[in-house]
Design an enzyme around this catalytic site. Structure first.
Site: not given
Length: 247
Positions: A146, A160
């Site tokens: 990501s 995350y």
């Protein structure tokens, strides 16, 4: 024009980027193993759509945080479709937005187990089957990271972001480990993509912030994944490609 060269396994393949990648790979000539944990109906729809693109596909339930289930997953795909020559390491999760000071150990364990530990376990299983050092014929691993791994996701998902930074390190380190064993390891870092991983309203709030002034589509990430999995990227390994609209 199809470019596929065998069997690909996509973890977390029942929705979002995983589902789009499964379809792009099927269109590229691959036979696709669609992994899911709980969404059997969604996985079945992805399988049907893959078959409509001309290839074979199966759905296999497995929790990729569990080593024994990962082994069962690889064995099931191999038994039904043949030896796996590409793995898309895609399974991932976020928790509700919050500051680091609010995180507890249960939240951190869940995020890192699903996003980072599972990626290591799946990559290890792939190497044991594909590496020439283990008697395999080579292959490709594509890790889905990501852009948060670089940006940090302050005030929302720092855990995350950190778990995806671990995936980036996996891509770099594993690529160097297995480069001489016929296995290439690559990554893709999506930015703000139109999937249900986002909390309601987040894309409305942030979607126009990239230089391209819009969120991305899962299909736009999937096309890059399909390229990385193919022989078209044959002189690439250890690289992670941003698909983030310039953000």
């Amino acid at each position: 024009m199809t470019e596929g060269r065998g069997v690909v396994l996509v973890t977390g393949g029942s929705r979002g980027i995983g589902a789009a990648a499964s379809l792009a790979l099927a269109a590229d000539g691959w036979d696709v193993g669609v992994n899911y944990r709980t969404q059997a109906d969604e996985a079945a729809r992805v399988v049907k759509a893959c078959e409509q693109r001309g290839g074979r596909a199966i759905a296999v339930q497995a929790d990729v945080t569990e080593a024994d289930q990962i082994e069962r997953l690889f064995d099931a795909v191999t038994a039904e479709l043949g030896p796996i020559s590409a793995v898309i390491n895609n399974a991932g999760v976020v928790s509700p937005a919050g500051r680091v000071a609010e995180y507890d150990a249960e939240r951190l364990d869940r995020v890192f187990r699903i996003n980072a530990i599972s990626a290591f376990l799946v990559a290890g299983a792939a190497v044991r089957r594909m590496s020439t050092a283990y008697g395999g014929d080579g292959g490709v691993i594509v890790n889905v990271s990501s852009r948060a791994a670089v940006l940090g996701s302050a005030g929302e998902y720092v855990d995350y972001a950190a778990s995806k930074a671990a995936v980036d390190a996996l891509t770099t380190g594993l690529a160097n480990e297995v480069a001489k064993e016929g296995v290439r390891v690559l990554g893709v870092r999506p930015g703000l993509i139109q999937t249900d991983i986002h909390e309601p309203g987040r894309l409305d709030r942030l979607g126009a912030t990239p230089p391209l002034a819009r969120p991305g589509k899962p299909e736009e990430v999937a096309e890059v994944i399909a390229f990385l999995a193919s022989t078209r990227s044959s002189y690439m390994t250890g690289t992670t490609v941003d698909v983030s609209g310039g953000r």
